[in-house]
Write an enzyme that holds these catalytic residues in place. Structure first.
Site, mmCIF file in Angstrom:
data_model
loop_
_atom_site.group_PDB
_atom_site.id
_atom_site.type_symbol
_atom_site.label_atom_id
_atom_site.label_comp_id
_atom_site.label_asym_id
_atom_site.label_seq_id
_atom_site.Cartn_x
_atom_site.Cartn_y
_atom_site.Cartn_z
ATOM 1 N N ASP A 1 0.862 -1.179 0.000
ATOM 2 C CA ASP A 1 0.000 0.000 0.000
ATOM 3 C C ASP A 1 0.904 1.236 0.000
ATOM 4 O OD1 ASP A 1 -1.729 2.098 0.587
ATOM 5 O OD2 ASP A 1 -2.921 0.942 2.022
ATOM 6 N N HIS A 2 0.858 2.005 -1.066
ATOM 7 C CA HIS A 2 1.764 3.145 -1.197
ATOM 8 C C HIS A 2 1.449 4.261 -0.216
ATOM 9 C CE1 HIS A 2 5.118 4.786 -3.246
ATOM 10 N NE2 HIS A 2 4.899 4.187 -4.409
#
Length: 466
Positions: free
Chosen positions: A436-437
């Site tokens: 998850d950036h």
């Protein structure tokens, strides 16, 4: 004289609102004991055996195998028989539903209502771990017969007021109360269609639909009827249709939510796994329980998460905060006949290779048998996906919402590799990390994956963190 008691589908916890009948375990006319499993159902989480709280003779079953029932719907009726000579009557044991109002609560469960309705099954524990709670004031079950004059004789959903009586409104489960609260519905405006006016989920849904229809009718302008579609209108496509329900439906919903909400990215690297395979062979040759490759990869994962804790997180969008977790509950993807499930190894960071091997084996067997409990399928903080068992090298998986990352492991196969300056045939594996950036940037994700690859290539690196 025998009493006929009705047993309804109980609240199964974990936010579950319905279940599908998979297999009946009793027939009409069978004699059942208290807490004897009578039906096997499939929820969106797992397969569950439902025990009956009464002892007696089954007089009716409601629903064929394959039927989906909402929580609170009738399952079966049991005739609690007349007493044997000199003995007590067969009936519900004290502390079970029917023996006392709301006495079927489990640890974390809630009971509401009155009469012979089981209204609590536990919101956080598996059925096999439930415990009975002794009520303060037992209430005797009512004999089958005409309804009291003060109780409704049928489904009354007209919206007439119950009056401003004191105390809580009796509802079939906490889910019904929450549903009403979320839609701003006053439960005192309803007459429940359950025993003694008990408000069921169907009563709340009916009231919400009625309010929606009235609101649309008030806002909609007068229109002429729409013309009928032409005879050559395109029909629905033909083919085999599989309902998205049960475990498959839950997986579809979760993956869709993950794709909508999580801005994911993937990085990958090839690693020489020759030394890891040799280390595992040496461990297993030394005697004792065999160590699985998945357990060694899990041990590497937990060591990497200790160095890069940002990836053991989840995002709370309502609070706009990243929640970094201090324990690792490691999920692993398992393919079963009923679809993909992700069992969870609790406190994986505190387990050694032997303990991880045993827990992976136990959960995998339970997944194949369909006996995983909801508690064993929820609460993961990081997922390990060994898709190499399918004979593929790489993948970009969808993150298991609400987790922040997933490590993918491809097949380990002989490949040409430059080793110590010379070309050699080595056991090579492709590793991928989907993350998850929002919780970290590429530097953190790349550092995590590189550390995992280093441990795969040189297992002695793990000694620093043991």
């Amino acid at each position: 004289m025998a009493q006929v008691l009705e047993f309804k589908l109980p609240d199964l916890g974990e936010g579950l609102t319905e279940a599908e009948i998979v297999r009946w375990l009793v027939e009409v006319g069978d004699v059942v004991a208290v807490d004897q499993p009578v039906v096997e159902v499939e929820t969106a989480k797992a397969m569950v055996d439902i025990p009956c709280p009464y002892a007696g003779v089954v007089t009716a079953r409601f629903g064929e195998e394959g039927t989906e029932l909402p929580v609170g719907a009738p399952l079966l009726t049991v005739a609690v028989g007349a007493p044997a000579a000199g003995g007590p009557a067969a009936g519900p044991r004290e502390g079970t539903a029917g023996g006392a109002a709301g006495s079927a609560a489990t640890s974390g469960g809630t009971t509401e209502g009155s009469g012979n309705v089981l209204v609590g099954y536990g919101t956080s524990e598996a059925p096999s771990r439930r415990r009975r709670v002794r009520p303060a004031a037992p209430v005797r079950p009512q004999a089958a017969g005409p309804a009291p004059a003060t109780a409704p004789t049928g489904p009354d959903r007209t919206g007439a007021r119950n009056g401003n009586h004191e105390g809580p409104v009796p509802v079939i489960s906490p889910l019904v109360r929450r549903l009403a609260r979320e839609h701003g519905l006053d439960l005192r405006e309803l007459h429940g269609s359950g025993p003694d006016g008990l408000i069921l989920r169907a009563d709340v849904e009916y009231a919400l639909r009625a309010a929606s229809v009235q609101e649309r009718a008030a806002k909609a302008p007068a229109v002429t009827p729409a013309p009928a579609p032409p005879a050559h209108a395109k029909a629905a496509p033909e083919g085999i249709r599989t309902p998205l329900k049960g475990i498959r439906g839950a997986v579809a919903d979760k993956l869709s939510r993950s794709r909508r909400e999580i801005p994911d990215a993937t990085c990958w690297v090839d690693a020489d796994a020759t030394e890891l395979m040799r280390a595992r062979a040496a461990m297993n040759a030394a005697g004792g329980p065999k160590i699985s490759l998945l357990a060694l990869l899990a041990r590497i994962c937990t060591a990497a998460l200790a160095r890069f804790p940002e990836l053991n997180s989840m995002v709370d969008m309502e609070a706009r905060e990243i929640v970094q977790l201090d324990h690792v509950h490691l999920g692993f993807a398992a393919q079963t006949e009923r679809g993909l499930v992700v069992p969870v190894v609790r406190d994986a960071h505190a387990r050694d290779a032997e303990s991880l091997t045993a827990e992976f084996a136990r959960l995998t067997e339970a997944a194949r048998a369909g006996t995983l409990t909801p508690a064993e399928l929820t609460g993961g903080t990081f997922t390990l996906n060994n898709y190499g068992v399918f004979g593929v090298d790489g993948s970009t998986p969808i993150i298991n919402h609400p987790e922040a990352a997933m490590l993918g492991v491809g097949r380990i196969i002989p490949k040409p590799w430059v080793h110590e300056g010379e070309l050699a045939v080595r056991q090579v594996v492709e590793l991928s990390l989907t993350f998850d950036h929002r919780v970290c940037d590429g530097g953190t994700a790349g550092g995590f994956l590189r550390y995992v690859a280093d441990c795969v290539e040189q297992p002695a690196v793990l000694l620093r963190t043991l």
